[in-house]
Design a protein around this motif. Structure first.
Motif, short mmCIF file in Angstrom:
data_model
loop_
_atom_site.label_atom_id
_atom_site.label_comp_id
_atom_site.label_asym_id
_atom_site.label_seq_id
_atom_site.Cartn_x
_atom_site.Cartn_y
_atom_site.Cartn_z
N HIS A 10 4.71 0.73 -7.38
CA HIS A 10 3.81 1.65 -6.65
C HIS A 10 4.28 3.10 -6.78
O HIS A 10 3.47 4.00 -7.03
CB HIS A 10 3.75 1.26 -5.18
N GLU A 64 1.84 -3.23 4.20
CA GLU A 64 0.52 -3.81 4.50
C GLU A 64 0.21 -4.98 3.57
O GLU A 64 -0.34 -6.00 3.99
CB GLU A 64 -0.56 -2.73 4.38
N GLU A 65 0.59 -4.83 2.29
CA GLU A 65 0.40 -5.93 1.33
C GLU A 65 1.22 -7.15 1.75
O GLU A 65 0.73 -8.29 1.67
CB GLU A 65 0.82 -5.47 -0.06
N GLN A 74 -0.66 -8.72 4.74
CA GLN A 74 -1.96 -9.31 4.41
C GLN A 74 -1.85 -10.54 3.50
O GLN A 74 -2.51 -11.54 3.72
CB GLN A 74 -2.86 -8.25 3.74
N ARG A 75 -1.01 -10.45 2.46
CA ARG A 75 -0.97 -11.51 1.46
C ARG A 75 0.02 -12.62 1.79
O ARG A 75 -0.15 -13.76 1.34
CB ARG A 75 -0.63 -10.92 0.09
#
Length: 413
Positions: A52, A125-126, A129-130
């Motif tokens: 990222h 956040e990833e 969420q995942r």
């Protein structure tokens, strides 16, 4: 067959060129020889965080995406346990823009604290969420440390826990970058409507001035042989009970890799495969079931996973899977059964090489074996697998003492 030329710059950057004048595009693929296996156990998730950060601006270019889009380019990246891979596609006439962009972020990131904070939030956040807020999302957070006791494959690419990313400092980021993001720790593949002379000139111009770094000496703790079955029970609000069973197997560049890969195909590739035909269609024990190999460079895992039909105990479902393993170990497989999965694998290989970007990625990954031409030997290696080899691999790998089992139990209320 993927034709290629290769050369190495004085700073250690390995460059591979695949000329294809039949297309109008050019592809750049940069593979950095760093993945989550290269992280410290108390600072995990860094390789993925860097994927990222590398889009957050480099030393002389504040925005990576904008200039690439202006010349009609697209880009993306991915990280796994072994590598971090960046790739872009541009009209062939604009390939120098790719060299400019990629060389600047190999030279140095901007190391902007605001970029770190933004990407830290994105990664956290990833993670949530995942992996934490999705049914079965935490399977590999639990299954990896069950199967691996010593080797750093014991944590997922996303990291062990969110706190490691939360606590990442700019000094941590700089240390990781200047340890791993070096020309002598990377392979550049340029493919498409380009020439080798053109790529040599551009490589020297843009990458040649980047100093060679001190490459880290990789010393990973080898995973000892597993001699006892391991079991973990998990309960969660998921739609159905699920079984996950893993077996240690050779790594991606081991001679037996293709044999074990085809063994997993015999087990579950297509509706006529052993597991699906018997346990989904005939006995209706599972609603879905699959097996696959992880394809990691260091010794990896053959994985069998499936959702179990309501009313059937996970232990009973596992016993049915084990029975199919015993049949293969005792009786082997038929030649026509093996030939079917060979044909499927060959078709997948050929289809995968249609796109120039896939050819570039395959060349880059093959370079990690020490011989780029491995990319052109895979078909032969698949064809050389025998029924005797499949039976031998099954005997060696599909042993209870070599297995790690996760019973993922559904809580209905």
């Amino acid at each position: 067959m993927i034709p290629f030329n290769e050369f190495t710059l004085d700073n250690g950057l390995r460059v591979i060129v695949h000329e294809d004048p039949t297309v109008q595009i050019a592809v750049m693929n940069i593979l950095y020889d760093v993945g989550s296996r290269d992280e410290r156990s108390d600072k995990t998730g860094f390789a993925h965080l860097f994927e990222h950060l590398m889009f957050g601006g480099s030393k002389n270019i504040p925005s990576y995406d904008e200039p690439l889009q202006l010349v009609g380019g697209e880009n993306n990246a991915f990280t796994n346990t072994d590598i971090t891979n960046y790739y872009l596609t541009v009209p062939a006439s604009n390939i120098e823009t790719g060299f400019w962009l990629e060389s600047d972020r190999m030279l140095s990131l901007s190391f902007d604290q605001n970029v770190l904070e933004v990407q830290r939030k994105v990664v956290i956040e990833e993670f949530k969420q995942r992996y934490l807020n999705q049914p079965y999302g935490d399977v590999w957070l639990k299954l990896r440390p069950l199967a691996y006791q010593k080797h750093p494959y014991q944590w997922a690419t996303i990291g062990k826990e969110i706190s490691h990313i939360e606590k990442a400092t700019m000094d941590d980021v700089k240390d990781f970058f200047f340890t791993h993001y070096l020309p002598n720790n990377a392979t550049l593949v340029v493919a498409g409507n380009v020439t080798t002379d053109q790529v040599k000139q551009l490589s020297e111009k843009w990458f040649g001035p980047i100093s060679q770094g001190k490459k880290k000496n990789r010393k990973l703790e080898a995973e000892p042989a597993q001699n006892e079955k391991r079991v973990l029970n998990v309960e969660a609000k998921v739609p159905a009970n699920a079984l996950y069973k893993t077996f240690h197997m050779p790594g991606r560049f081991h001679p037996d890799y293709y044999t074990v890969d085809l063994l997993s195909d015999v087990l579950s590739r297509g509706e006529s495969s052993r597991l699906y035909q018997t346990l989904v269609k005939e006995k209706e024990i599972f609603t879905s079931i699959s097996s696959f190999v992880m394809g990691t460079i260091d010794p990896g895992l053959l994985v069998v996973s499936g959702r179990v039909k309501d009313g059937i105990q996970l232990e009973d479902a596992e016993a049915e899977v084990d029975e199919i393993f015993r049949e293969i170990i005792k009786e082997g497989v038929e030649q026509k059964e093996l030939q079917k999965v060979k044909n499927q694998s060959a078709a997948s290989l050929e289809f995968g090489e249609v796109e120039v970007i896939n050819r570039a990625m395959n060349l880059a990954f093959a370079s990690l074996s020490g011989d780029v031409n491995l990319v052109n030997q895979e078909m032969e290696k698949i064809e050389n697998v025998t029924t005797e080899g499949i039976q031998r691999a099954a005997k060696e790998i599909l042993k209870e003492s070599n297995s790690s089992v996760l019973y993922y139990r559904s809580i209905k209320n």
